[in-house]
Design a protein around this motif. Structure first.
Motif: not given
Ligand code: C2E
Ligand code: CA
Ligand code: CA
Length: 576
Positions: A339, A353, A356-357, A368, A412, A474-475, A498, A534, A553
């Motif tokens: 992203q 960033e 993972l999918r 995730p 991440n 993060d967060d 977020k 968004e 987004f």
């Molecule tokens: P995160 O690190 O806070 O990642 C941001 C999340 O917000 C991502 O969700 C992303 O797709 C989503 N996002 C970005 N922009 C927007 C937006 O405008 N609107 C909305 N509604 N969502 C947005 P995702 O990809 O589902 O990931 C969720 C969480 O899963 C991540 O939060 C992170 O904590 C974890 N994650 C994802 N990939 C990895 C990874 O490779 N390793 C680890 N350890 N954790 C991961």
């Protein structure tokens, strides 16, 4: 030396030897606390030997003495004792009886061995052994089979047995059975803060407190470590589940006073599962209680959760997800999306960033947020995390070589990964292997890694930063971080969660917090990134408040590497 003298000396020597060996024999028998009654059939005579006198205070030399011996024991077993003694029937085996003395204090084992010449009985040796110690040990064993040695209330196994009894009665009469599972909140803090001895004393006190509830309809148990159970037959009226829960909650308003004078205050979490709705056996009822407890704990402290069938479904789907997950790890069913992140002022690319999918054949995309926590729990996060690291660094190297663009790749990192001893080494090895400039690789960590050992955590961060990597928090704003921690942390970037972005336009207090976070971030020299942006309005607000980078987004969704390649192919502008 004449013959006679020789004979005399020999006799003396033999005698001495006999006296010596008799002495030795006596010593051994007495020390071993063995007592005997010897009976010679030929002479029709009794002799007591060994430790007998010490034990009984008299000797046995005739049948009168023998009667005195019999009367020493529990009268109800006397006839059996006589049998052992007088039985004339041929038997090659020893006959034995365990018998209590007449005052019910000590246990003896009386063993009769018979000696035959051919089939003719010649002698009897009756051995009497004090087995009081062994008996009390087996009473102890019996106790241990039913009770928990720490708290003195029923242990898990016996609780299950009694509970099954409740359930079969309830089945017959159409009644109900409930169990309340009680889990002490943050018990580890009691143990760590006040020591195990106080921890144990607290469990004892809590155990004896709930033991007060026990009667023919209510049983209490120490199920494990800091978990207790109450089983209730037909939980109605005075026996209602809520009544017990309220009583316990009221009791917990006061601290427990330890023998050292220290006070222990805790809250507890409750779960309730009931026959017949939840399960039809004690063990499954307890398992349902555990599942509901799992839910209660996820809600925080001092919670109460009733088990329902949906919970089991959720739990089972988590279990099947866990199986699928290990399958996915084995067959590499993961993909990394990217992203983009843009500078707020110029809207030029700052980096991306890696996200993972996981695409499951049956369930489609599993987010995730669902599988990462499971992977963290079962350890799969290690191979998965390594995959993401390598995939992203390798991809960055490819893009860099092809398009010669300097942007940041953010990856991440889970706390579980980070805690591994070889983590730093691993990352550095990958960076060297793909020959990338470390300043363009950024690791996103969360505040949860700080809970453990601040010194150890910062030491690793320092090593990574010394090598040239960037670290991003993060967060930010959702966790534990206090400013004082943050100031001592070697980090470069602050990612504002977020949830702040979501409500910044609608909620005044969010705005105040967000403003001050951005302010502070600027003062401390961090780069700030807002994620989940968004809309244009959100973007404008954040830009206006000095937020450095925008991700969301509104400017770009996470996309597969192929899509990003197209974007780079079309030419993107980077900040000078
Ligand atoms: P995160 O690190 O806070 O990642 C941001 C999340 O917000 C991502 O969700 C992303 O797709 C989503 N996002 C970005 N922009 C927007 C937006 O405008 N609107 C909305 N509604 N969502 C947005 P995702 O990809 O589902 O990931 C969720 C969480 O899963 C991540 O939060 C992170 O904590 C974890 N994650 C994802 N990939 C990895 C990874 O490779 N390793 C680890 N350890 N954790 C991961
Ligand atoms: Ca992230
Ligand atoms: Ca985040």
């Amino acid at each position: 030396m004449n013959d006679l003298q020789y004979q005399f000396d020999l006799l003396k020597a033999m005698n001495k030897k006999i006296v010596e060996s008799e002495h030795m024999y006596k010593l051994i028998v007495e020390r071993a606390s063995l007592s005997f009654i010897y009976y010679s059939v030929e002479k029709n005579k009794y002799y007591s030997m060994g430790n007998f006198r010490n034990l009984f205070g008299f000797e046995v030399n005739n049948t009168g003495d023998l009667e005195r011996f019999f009367s020493f024991f529990d009268a109800s077993k006397e006839s059996r004792l006589r049998e052992v003694f007088f039985s004339e029937s041929y038997s090659a085996n020893e006959e034995a009886i365990d018998i209590l003395d007449s005052v019910g204090k000590r246990w003896f084992r009386v063993v009769c061995s018979k000696i035959y010449e051919g089939e003719v009985l010649t002698d009897k040796v009756v051995k009497i052994i004090d087995i009081t110690k062994d008996m009390s040990r087996s009473e102890e064993l019996l106790y241990m089979a039913y009770y928990d040695s720490l708290t003195g209330i029923y242990n898990r196994n016996y609780f299950i047995t009694l509970l099954d009894g409740f359930i079969s009665d309830a089945k017959e009469k159409g009644d109900r059975v409930a169990i309340i599972t009680i889990d002490i909140d943050d018990f580890k803090k009691v143990n760590d803060g006040l020591g195990m001895i106080i921890g144990d004393e607290f469990l004892q006190q809590f155990g004896s407190y709930i033991k007060e509830f026990q009667n023919d309809r209510v049983i209490v148990s120490h199920l494990s470590n800091d978990i207790f159970g109450i089983g209730i037959y037909n939980p109605l009226g005075d026996y209602a589940v809520s009544g017990y829960i309220n009583r316990i909650r009221n009791r917990l308003k006061e601290p427990f006073k330890m023998s050292t004078g220290q006070e222990v205050s805790v809250s507890v979490s409750f779960s309730v599962s009931e026959y017949p709705e939840a399960a039809a056996s004690a063990l499954s009822l307890i398992n349902c209680g555990d599942i509901a407890m799992f839910r209660a704990k996820s809600l925080g402290n001092d919670q109460l959760v009733y088990f329902d069938a949906k919970m089991l479904d959720d739990f089972m789907s988590n279990v099947s997800l866990e199986n699928k997950l290990s399958d996915a790890v084995m067959h590499h069913r993961f993909e990394v999306y990217f992203q983009p992140q843009y500078h707020a002022d110029s809207q030029k690319l700052r980096g991306m960033e890696a996200l993972l999918r996981w695409k499951d054949e049956e369930k489609g995309f599993i987010p995730p947020s669902v599988f990462i926590p499971i992977a963290e729990k079962n350890g799969a996060i290690i191979p998965i995390g390594n995959y993401v690291l390598e995939r992203s660094i390798k991809q960055y190297a490819e893009w860099k070589e092809k398009y010669d663009l300097d942007f940041t790749m953010s990856i991440n990192i889970s706390a579980v990964q980070y805690k591994r001893d070889d983590f730093v080494e691993n990352v550095i090895e990958l960076i060297k292997r793909y020959n990338v400039d470390p300043q363009y690789i950024e690791l996103e960590i969360t505040e949860s890694i700080l809970i453990d050992d601040f010194e150890a955590v910062t030491k690793k961060l320092r090593e990574l930063r010394d090598f040239g990597l960037k670290i991003s928090m993060d967060d930010f704003g959702t966790g534990y971080s206090s400013l004082s921690y943050l100031m001592r942390m070697p980090i470069d970037t602050l990612k504002i969660d977020k949830s702040f972005v979501d409500s910044v336009l609608s909620d005044n207090s969010t705005r105040i917090i967000l403003d001050s976070i951005l302010d502070m971030s600027q003062n401390m020299g961090f780069e700030s990134i807002a994620e989940g942006v968004e809309s244009e309005n959100q973007y404008n607000y954040l830009f206006g408040k000095g937020c450095d980078v925008i991700q969301g987004f509104y400017l770009g969704k996470p996309q597969p590497a192929g899509e990003i390649t197209k974007m780079l192919e079309d030419g993107v502008e980077l900040q000078a």
